[in-house]
Scaffold this motif. Structure first.
Motif, PDB file in Angstrom:
ATOM      1  N   PRO A  86     -57.392  39.666  -4.386  1.00  0.00           N
ATOM      2  CA  PRO A  86     -57.008  40.247  -5.674  1.00  0.00           C
ATOM      3  C   PRO A  86     -57.146  41.771  -5.626  1.00  0.00           C
ATOM      4  CG  PRO A  86     -59.133  39.151  -5.850  1.00  0.00           C
ATOM      5  CD  PRO A  86     -58.622  38.888  -4.476  1.00  0.00           C
ATOM      6  N   VAL A  87     -56.338  42.434  -6.409  1.00  0.00           N
ATOM      7  CA  VAL A  87     -56.458  43.884  -6.536  1.00  0.00           C
ATOM      8  C   VAL A  87     -57.303  44.185  -7.773  1.00  0.00           C
ATOM      9  CG1 VAL A  87     -54.294  44.351  -5.328  1.00  0.00           C
ATOM     10  CG2 VAL A  87     -54.277  44.079  -7.791  1.00  0.00           C
ATOM     11  N   PRO A  88     -57.926  45.361  -7.832  1.00  0.00           N
ATOM     12  CA  PRO A  88     -58.774  45.682  -8.987  1.00  0.00           C
ATOM     13  C   PRO A  88     -58.013  45.537 -10.308  1.00  0.00           C
ATOM     14  CG  PRO A  88     -59.083  47.307  -7.261  1.00  0.00           C
ATOM     15  CD  PRO A  88     -57.932  46.426  -6.834  1.00  0.00           C
ATOM     16  N   ASP A  89     -58.663  44.920 -11.279  1.00  0.00           N
ATOM     17  CA  ASP A  89     -58.129  44.727 -12.641  1.00  0.00           C
ATOM     18  C   ASP A  89     -56.858  43.883 -12.687  1.00  0.00           C
ATOM     19  OD1 ASP A  89     -60.197  46.207 -13.814  1.00  0.00           O
ATOM     20  OD2 ASP A  89     -59.134  48.088 -13.459  1.00  0.00           O
ATOM     21  N   GLU A  90     -56.609  43.072 -11.685  1.00  0.00           N
ATOM     22  CA  GLU A  90     -55.409  42.231 -11.653  1.00  0.00           C
ATOM     23  C   GLU A  90     -55.585  41.008 -12.548  1.00  0.00           C
ATOM     24  OE1 GLU A  90     -52.403  40.573  -8.282  1.00  0.00           O
ATOM     25  OE2 GLU A  90     -54.534  40.453  -7.821  1.00  0.00           O
ATOM     26  N   LEU A  91     -54.577  40.712 -13.333  1.00  0.00           N
ATOM     27  CA  LEU A  91     -54.583  39.494 -14.141  1.00  0.00           C
ATOM     28  C   LEU A  91     -54.374  38.287 -13.227  1.00  0.00           C
ATOM     29  CD1 LEU A  91     -52.319  40.593 -17.119  1.00  0.00           C
ATOM     30  CD2 LEU A  91     -54.804  40.331 -17.129  1.00  0.00           C
ATOM     31  N   LEU A  92     -54.899  37.159 -13.655  1.00  0.00           N
ATOM     32  CA  LEU A  92     -54.738  35.940 -12.871  1.00  0.00           C
ATOM     33  C   LEU A  92     -53.261  35.592 -12.701  1.00  0.00           C
ATOM     34  CD1 LEU A  92     -56.011  33.638 -11.349  1.00  0.00           C
ATOM     35  CD2 LEU A  92     -56.316  32.439 -13.524  1.00  0.00           C
ATOM     36  N   SER A  93     -52.474  35.795 -13.738  1.00  0.00           N
ATOM     37  CA  SER A  93     -51.036  35.504 -13.637  1.00  0.00           C
ATOM     38  C   SER A  93     -50.364  36.381 -12.577  1.00  0.00           C
ATOM     39  CB  SER A  93     -50.349  35.686 -14.987  1.00  0.00           C
ATOM     40  OG  SER A  93     -50.478  37.025 -15.435  1.00  0.00           O
ATOM     41  N   SER A  94     -50.802  37.617 -12.427  1.00  0.00           N
ATOM     42  CA  SER A  94     -50.240  38.498 -11.397  1.00  0.00           C
ATOM     43  C   SER A  94     -50.633  38.030 -10.010  1.00  0.00           C
ATOM     44  CB  SER A  94     -50.730  39.934 -11.609  1.00  0.00           C
ATOM     45  OG  SER A  94     -50.261  40.436 -12.825  1.00  0.00           O
ATOM     46  N   TRP A  95     -51.871  37.582  -9.873  1.00  0.00           N
ATOM     47  CA  TRP A  95     -52.345  37.071  -8.590  1.00  0.00           C
ATOM     48  C   TRP A  95     -51.548  35.820  -8.199  1.00  0.00           C
ATOM     49  CZ3 TRP A  95     -54.862  32.540  -7.132  1.00  0.00           C
ATOM     50  CH2 TRP A  95     -55.497  32.565  -5.887  1.00  0.00           C
ATOM     51  N   VAL A  96     -51.331  34.925  -9.156  1.00  0.00           N
ATOM     52  CA  VAL A  96     -50.535  33.719  -8.899  1.00  0.00           C
ATOM     53  C   VAL A  96     -49.105  34.107  -8.523  1.00  0.00           C
ATOM     54  CG1 VAL A  96     -49.535  31.654  -9.966  1.00  0.00           C
ATOM     55  CG2 VAL A  96     -51.952  32.196 -10.334  1.00  0.00           C
ATOM     56  N   THR A  97     -48.541  35.085  -9.215  1.00  0.00           N
ATOM     57  CA  THR A  97     -47.177  35.535  -8.936  1.00  0.00           C
ATOM     58  C   THR A  97     -47.059  36.129  -7.535  1.00  0.00           C
ATOM     59  OG1 THR A  97     -46.718  35.900 -11.274  1.00  0.00           O
ATOM     60  CG2 THR A  97     -45.325  37.078  -9.703  1.00  0.00           C
ATOM     61  N   ARG A  98     -48.039  36.911  -7.118  1.00  0.00           N
ATOM     62  CA  ARG A  98     -48.006  37.469  -5.760  1.00  0.00           C
ATOM     63  C   ARG A  98     -48.039  36.356  -4.712  1.00  0.00           C
ATOM     64  NH1 ARG A  98     -51.746  40.531  -3.541  1.00  0.00           N
ATOM     65  NH2 ARG A  98     -53.448  40.037  -4.969  1.00  0.00           N
ATOM     66  N   HIS A  99     -48.850  35.332  -4.956  1.00  0.00           N
ATOM     67  CA  HIS A  99     -48.890  34.200  -4.022  1.00  0.00           C
ATOM     68  C   HIS A  99     -47.570  33.441  -4.028  1.00  0.00           C
ATOM     69  CE1 HIS A  99     -53.168  34.972  -3.849  1.00  0.00           C
ATOM     70  NE2 HIS A  99     -53.175  34.253  -2.747  1.00  0.00           N
ATOM     71  N   ALA A 100     -46.993  33.267  -5.195  1.00  0.00           N
ATOM     72  CA  ALA A 100     -45.706  32.579  -5.278  1.00  0.00           C
ATOM     73  C   ALA A 100     -44.648  33.342  -4.479  1.00  0.00           C
ATOM     74  CB  ALA A 100     -45.288  32.439  -6.739  1.00  0.00           C
ATOM     75  N   ASP A 101     -44.633  34.662  -4.608  1.00  0.00           N
ATOM     76  CA  ASP A 101     -43.695  35.472  -3.830  1.00  0.00           C
ATOM     77  C   ASP A 101     -43.944  35.296  -2.327  1.00  0.00           C
ATOM     78  OD1 ASP A 101     -42.508  36.437  -6.136  1.00  0.00           O
ATOM     79  OD2 ASP A 101     -43.595  38.344  -6.097  1.00  0.00           O
ATOM     80  N   PHE A 102     -45.206  35.312  -1.931  1.00  0.00           N
ATOM     81  CA  PHE A 102     -45.575  35.153  -0.527  1.00  0.00           C
ATOM     82  C   PHE A 102     -45.088  33.808   0.025  1.00  0.00           C
ATOM     83  CE2 PHE A 102     -48.503  33.727   2.783  1.00  0.00           C
ATOM     84  CZ  PHE A 102     -48.531  34.812   3.641  1.00  0.00           C
ATOM     85  N   TYR A 103     -45.248  32.763  -0.768  1.00  0.00           N
ATOM     86  CA  TYR A 103     -44.863  31.414  -0.328  1.00  0.00           C
ATOM     87  C   TYR A 103     -43.405  31.057  -0.644  1.00  0.00           C
ATOM     88  CZ  TYR A 103     -49.631  30.367   0.980  1.00  0.00           C
ATOM     89  OH  TYR A 103     -50.847  30.380   1.598  1.00  0.00           O
ATOM     90  N   GLY A 104     -42.700  31.934  -1.352  1.00  0.00           N
ATOM     91  CA  GLY A 104     -41.285  31.692  -1.636  1.00  0.00           C
ATOM     92  C   GLY A 104     -41.023  30.609  -2.659  1.00  0.00           C
ATOM     93  N   VAL A 105     -41.910  30.493  -3.654  1.00  0.00           N
ATOM     94  CA  VAL A 105     -41.729  29.519  -4.731  1.00  0.00           C
ATOM     95  C   VAL A 105     -41.854  30.229  -6.072  1.00  0.00           C
ATOM     96  CG1 VAL A 105     -42.627  27.599  -3.350  1.00  0.00           C
ATOM     97  CG2 VAL A 105     -44.179  28.891  -4.810  1.00  0.00           C
ATOM     98  N   ALA A 106     -41.454  29.553  -7.119  1.00  0.00           N
ATOM     99  CA  ALA A 106     -41.599  30.107  -8.462  1.00  0.00           C
ATOM    100  C   ALA A 106     -43.084  30.142  -8.846  1.00  0.00           C
ATOM    101  CB  ALA A 106     -40.825  29.260  -9.463  1.00  0.00           C
ATOM    102  N   PRO A 107     -43.512  31.150  -9.608  1.00  0.00           N
ATOM    103  CA  PRO A 107     -44.917  31.236 -10.010  1.00  0.00           C
ATOM    104  C   PRO A 107     -45.438  29.980 -10.705  1.00  0.00           C
ATOM    105  CG  PRO A 107     -43.830  33.308 -10.468  1.00  0.00           C
ATOM    106  CD  PRO A 107     -42.761  32.331 -10.045  1.00  0.00           C
TER     107      PRO A 107
END
Length: 79
Positions: free
Chosen positions: A17-38
């Motif tokens: 996680p990056v400092p002050d990152e919302l959980l939804s942003s963290w999930v979205t970054r992982h979704a982008d990494f894995y190539g799926v919808a958040p």
């Protein structure tokens, strides 16, 4: 009815996680990494999830445990 908590399998790669990152942003970054919808990624941990935004505002204790299981494995590689 409450479902059993043992069903969530950790992701093979976890992004730090990056400092002050919302959980939804963290999930979205992982979704982008894995190539799926958040929401698809979120439903890997919480099948009944209907909104990614609710992870930031209305995450209950059971759902929090499921998300924690999504991103924890003792021998996990973090990037």
């Amino acid at each position: 009815m409450m479902r059993e908590l043992s069903g969530t399998r950790p992701l093979p790669v976890i992004l730090k996680p990056v400092p002050d990152e919302l959980l939804s942003s963290w999930v979205t970054r992982h979704a982008d990494f894995y190539g799926v919808a958040p929401l698809t990624l979120l439903r890997h941990a919480i099948p009944e999830a209907t909104s990614l935004r609710q992870t930031d505002t209305k995450l209950g204790p059971t759902a929090a445990v499921e998300i924690a299981r999504l991103c924890f494995e003792p021998n996990l590689r973090q990037f």
